[in-house]
Design a protein around this motif. Structure first.
Motif, PDB file in Angstrom:
ATOM      1  N   PHE A  26      40.194  58.981  46.392  1.00 52.69           N
ATOM      2  CA  PHE A  26      39.113  58.077  46.840  1.00 52.69           C
ATOM      3  C   PHE A  26      37.688  58.083  46.003  1.00 52.69           C
ATOM      4  O   PHE A  26      37.111  58.927  45.422  1.00 52.69           O
ATOM      5  CB  PHE A  26      38.557  58.831  48.177  1.00 52.69           C
ATOM      6  N   ALA A  27      37.146  56.755  45.729  1.00 46.69           N
ATOM      7  CA  ALA A  27      36.133  56.635  44.949  1.00 46.69           C
ATOM      8  C   ALA A  27      34.832  57.373  45.587  1.00 46.69           C
ATOM      9  O   ALA A  27      34.658  57.233  46.525  1.00 46.69           O
ATOM     10  CB  ALA A  27      35.561  55.099  44.850  1.00 46.69           C
ATOM     11  N   GLY A 294      49.699  50.608  38.137  1.00 48.14           N
ATOM     12  CA  GLY A 294      49.433  49.118  38.060  1.00 48.14           C
ATOM     13  C   GLY A 294      50.595  48.379  38.899  1.00 48.14           C
ATOM     14  O   GLY A 294      49.865  47.420  39.743  1.00 48.14           O
ATOM     15  N   GLN A 295      51.765  48.706  38.838  1.00 54.70           N
ATOM     16  CA  GLN A 295      52.537  47.960  39.606  1.00 54.70           C
ATOM     17  C   GLN A 295      52.306  47.984  40.977  1.00 54.70           C
ATOM     18  O   GLN A 295      52.633  47.043  41.780  1.00 54.70           O
ATOM     19  CB  GLN A 295      54.078  48.515  39.301  1.00 54.70           C
ATOM     20  N   LEU A 296      52.055  49.151  41.523  1.00 53.27           N
ATOM     21  CA  LEU A 296      51.601  49.454  42.984  1.00 53.27           C
ATOM     22  C   LEU A 296      50.604  48.778  43.322  1.00 53.27           C
ATOM     23  O   LEU A 296      50.726  48.146  44.177  1.00 53.27           O
ATOM     24  CB  LEU A 296      51.704  50.877  43.289  1.00 53.27           C
ATOM     25  N   MET A 297      49.420  48.680  42.312  1.00 46.38           N
ATOM     26  CA  MET A 297      48.478  47.804  42.859  1.00 46.38           C
ATOM     27  C   MET A 297      48.755  46.583  42.992  1.00 46.38           C
ATOM     28  O   MET A 297      48.162  45.839  44.001  1.00 46.38           O
ATOM     29  CB  MET A 297      47.251  48.167  41.745  1.00 46.38           C
ATOM     30  N   VAL A 298      49.535  45.580  42.318  1.00 45.24           N
ATOM     31  CA  VAL A 298      49.934  44.342  42.277  1.00 45.24           C
ATOM     32  C   VAL A 298      50.568  44.308  43.594  1.00 45.24           C
ATOM     33  O   VAL A 298      50.274  43.147  44.262  1.00 45.24           O
ATOM     34  CB  VAL A 298      50.773  44.000  41.023  1.00 45.24           C
ATOM     35  N   LEU A 299      51.485  45.298  43.906  1.00 46.24           N
ATOM     36  CA  LEU A 299      52.239  44.917  45.369  1.00 46.24           C
ATOM     37  C   LEU A 299      51.321  45.278  46.310  1.00 46.24           C
ATOM     38  O   LEU A 299      51.527  44.416  47.187  1.00 46.24           O
ATOM     39  CB  LEU A 299      53.284  45.944  45.247  1.00 46.24           C
ATOM     40  N   MET A 300      50.426  46.035  46.395  1.00 48.46           N
ATOM     41  CA  MET A 300      49.389  46.173  47.610  1.00 48.46           C
ATOM     42  C   MET A 300      48.449  44.848  47.678  1.00 48.46           C
ATOM     43  O   MET A 300      48.449  44.595  48.854  1.00 48.46           O
ATOM     44  CB  MET A 300      48.519  47.414  47.061  1.00 48.46           C
ATOM     45  N   SER A 301      48.189  44.503  46.424  1.00 51.45           N
ATOM     46  CA  SER A 301      47.054  43.342  46.748  1.00 51.45           C
ATOM     47  C   SER A 301      47.837  42.061  47.081  1.00 51.45           C
ATOM     48  O   SER A 301      47.591  41.328  48.212  1.00 51.45           O
ATOM     49  CB  SER A 301      46.846  42.886  45.197  1.00 51.45           C
ATOM     50  N   ASN A 302      49.428  41.882  46.578  1.00 49.07           N
ATOM     51  CA  ASN A 302      49.942  40.612  47.037  1.00 49.07           C
ATOM     52  C   ASN A 302      50.622  40.752  48.321  1.00 49.07           C
ATOM     53  O   ASN A 302      50.593  39.802  49.112  1.00 49.07           O
ATOM     54  CB  ASN A 302      51.260  40.280  46.094  1.00 49.07           C
ATOM     55  N   ARG A 303      50.980  41.951  48.644  1.00 47.00           N
ATOM     56  CA  ARG A 303      51.925  42.043  50.186  1.00 47.00           C
ATOM     57  C   ARG A 303      50.721  42.448  51.266  1.00 47.00           C
ATOM     58  O   ARG A 303      51.104  42.175  52.443  1.00 47.00           O
ATOM     59  CB  ARG A 303      52.613  43.121  49.868  1.00 47.00           C
ATOM     60  N   ASP A 375      43.274  50.032  27.259  1.00 47.59           N
ATOM     61  CA  ASP A 375      41.925  48.967  27.028  1.00 47.59           C
ATOM     62  C   ASP A 375      42.361  47.727  28.115  1.00 47.59           C
ATOM     63  O   ASP A 375      41.302  46.934  27.944  1.00 47.59           O
ATOM     64  CB  ASP A 375      42.174  48.497  25.429  1.00 47.59           C
ATOM     65  N   SER A 376      43.719  47.381  28.426  1.00 47.61           N
ATOM     66  CA  SER A 376      43.785  46.235  28.914  1.00 47.61           C
ATOM     67  C   SER A 376      44.055  46.474  30.606  1.00 47.61           C
ATOM     68  O   SER A 376      43.622  45.877  31.537  1.00 47.61           O
ATOM     69  CB  SER A 376      44.924  45.564  28.497  1.00 47.61           C
ATOM     70  N   VAL A 377      45.222  47.505  30.733  1.00 48.62           N
ATOM     71  CA  VAL A 377      45.569  47.637  32.129  1.00 48.62           C
ATOM     72  C   VAL A 377      44.632  48.249  33.127  1.00 48.62           C
ATOM     73  O   VAL A 377      44.427  47.769  34.184  1.00 48.62           O
ATOM     74  CB  VAL A 377      47.021  48.399  32.157  1.00 48.62           C
ATOM     75  N   ASN A 382      40.860  48.023  37.671  1.00 50.30           N
ATOM     76  CA  ASN A 382      39.383  48.177  38.131  1.00 50.30           C
ATOM     77  C   ASN A 382      38.953  46.763  38.550  1.00 50.30           C
ATOM     78  O   ASN A 382      38.098  46.870  39.795  1.00 50.30           O
ATOM     79  CB  ASN A 382      38.190  48.755  37.263  1.00 50.30           C
ATOM     80  N   ALA A 383      39.292  45.799  37.998  1.00 52.39           N
ATOM     81  CA  ALA A 383      38.785  44.565  38.507  1.00 52.39           C
ATOM     82  C   ALA A 383      39.301  44.227  39.606  1.00 52.39           C
ATOM     83  O   ALA A 383      38.906  43.510  40.710  1.00 52.39           O
ATOM     84  CB  ALA A 383      39.156  43.337  37.500  1.00 52.39           C
TER      85      ALA A 383
END
Length: 397
Positions: A26-27, A294-303, A375-377, A382-383
């Motif tokens: 948690f931030a 990262g993969q989980l974040m993509v899934l959470m965002s899209n789904r 440097d990229s992922v 964060n974005a």
């Protein structure tokens, strides 16, 4: 503690769960980690880091404490690398956790003593005074001269040191090994210097009294009792030449430097091949962790996040359209719709960028891949998080 962690990991799947032991995700409250409480004793069980009442006269304690000080200064890179992990990158330097710059907190009493020694000899011991609880029926308690600086990564606390930068899901074994090797080398140096002096006719005590000021002067840059979070300390640490390895990718190469390999081989702890194997595993673990997150974040965002955002966007749009068709104006409704549309578009765009960054070809060295993740992922993650957090403040439950 390791048995507890292992039992939790094994028990969780029986209940359809996974037990995650990494730092709190948690931030703003990611303080969970470990403290490695570390001391030394002789063969009779006497604690060599117990200062006693008149610490200035306790030469044995002063020699061993000074050796630890030298060890942390000389091997700060090794100690930092021993606690490096993807989860600890979030924690170090934030909310209860010490920073990535390794320094030693000694407290007022020991700092005063070491300053006396450096100037030519310790004559007195500074005591902590009394702690008045303000409750009439309770006695006044002796105040510990060591104090408790929660921002320090390596602190003296009474009769031991606490290495507070250890990450929450790791075994303490590796940081413990690193610390043991560092102090062994330092004690070896001290013993060699004392042997030289005694061969020249000095007593052991006199040799120690003569040696301590030199060691303190050479290693006092590692002592810092102030606020380790402050910008001023980061600048000051830079001036002192202390390492500031802010992330795992920067820190791990310290494990395979010529000096570290040399000291591990000298004391027959690990050879060069074994150190490199551990380094490779730690880099691969970092890569796999960031990739999974990262993969989980993509899934959470899209789904989950995007569908909720689109649904609310539709509700606001229908509301604005209904008001307009009824012949009225929804000025604030249009503002909400405009903001929702921009944020939702931004979330989709940022998620696509993250997905693209994760599709990076994994060929080549593990180090190269790790640098790409750093440097990229991670910036792409964060974005996505930033805009999702903003949406969370607007979209209904």
């Amino acid at each position: 503690q390791m048995m507890t962690m292992e039992t939790m990991r094994r028990a969780a799947p029986k209940f359809g769960l996974a037990c995650l032991l990494h730092e709190k995700p948690f931030a703003g409250v990611n303080g969970s980690g470990k403290h490695l409480n570390w001391s030394m004793s002789d063969s009779n069980g006497n604690n060599l880091l117990s200062p006693g009442k008149n610490t200035h006269a306790n030469l044995q304690f002063l020699v061993f404490c000074t050796a630890v000080l030298r060890a942390v200064n000389r091997w700060q890179g090794l100690l930092r690398a021993s606690v490096a992990s993807a989860g600890n990158d979030h924690r170090l330097g934030a909310n209860e956790a010490p920073p990535a710059i390794i320094s030693v907190f000694l407290g007022d009493m020991l700092t005063d003593l070491f300053e006396q020694i450096e100037k030519g000899g310790a004559k007195s011991t500074k005591h902590g005074g009394e702690l008045d609880t303000g409750v009439m029926v309770l006695p006044k308690l002796p105040r510990d001269a060591g104090d408790r600086n929660r921002t320090s990564p390596f602190a003296f606390t009474g009769n031991k040191f606490e290495f507070r930068a250890v990450s929450s899901n790791q075994s303490i074994a590796y940081p413990n090994i690193a610390l043991n090797v560092a102090v062994a080398e330092s004690l070896d140096y001290v013993a060699t210097e004392l042997e030289k002096a005694t061969r020249g006719g000095k007593s052991v005590d006199q040799a120690a009294v003569d040696l301590l000021p030199k060691i303190i002067k050479e290693n006092k840059r590692i002592i810092f009792n102030g606020n380790n979070y402050s910008r001023e300390w980061e600048k000051e640490a830079g001036k002192r030449g202390l390492l500031n390895l802010k992330n795992t990718v920067d820190a791990l190469p310290q494990l395979t430097t010529k000096e570290v390999v040399g000291v591990f081989e000298k004391y027959k702890v690990l050879n060069e091949r074994e150190l490199h194997a551990r380094y490779e595993i730690m880099v691969e673990t970092y890569n796999k962790t960031i990739n999974v997150e990262g993969q989980l974040m993509v899934l959470m965002s899209n789904r989950y996040v995007l569908p909720a955002a689109f649904e609310y966007q539709k509700q606001v749009a229908q509301s604005v359209a209904a008001v307009k068709s009824a012949g009225a104006k929804s000025v604030e409704g249009k503002k909400v719709l405009d903001r929702m549309t921009k944020l939702t578009d931004r979330l989709k765009s940022n998620t696509d960028k993250l997905e693209k960054a994760l599709a990076h070809e994994g060929n080549g060295s593990a180090e190269k891949h790790a640098k790409h993740f750093r440097d990229s992922v991670i910036p792409a993650m964060n974005a996505v998080r930033d805009v999702a957090d903003e949406l969370e403040g607007i979209v209904p439950h």
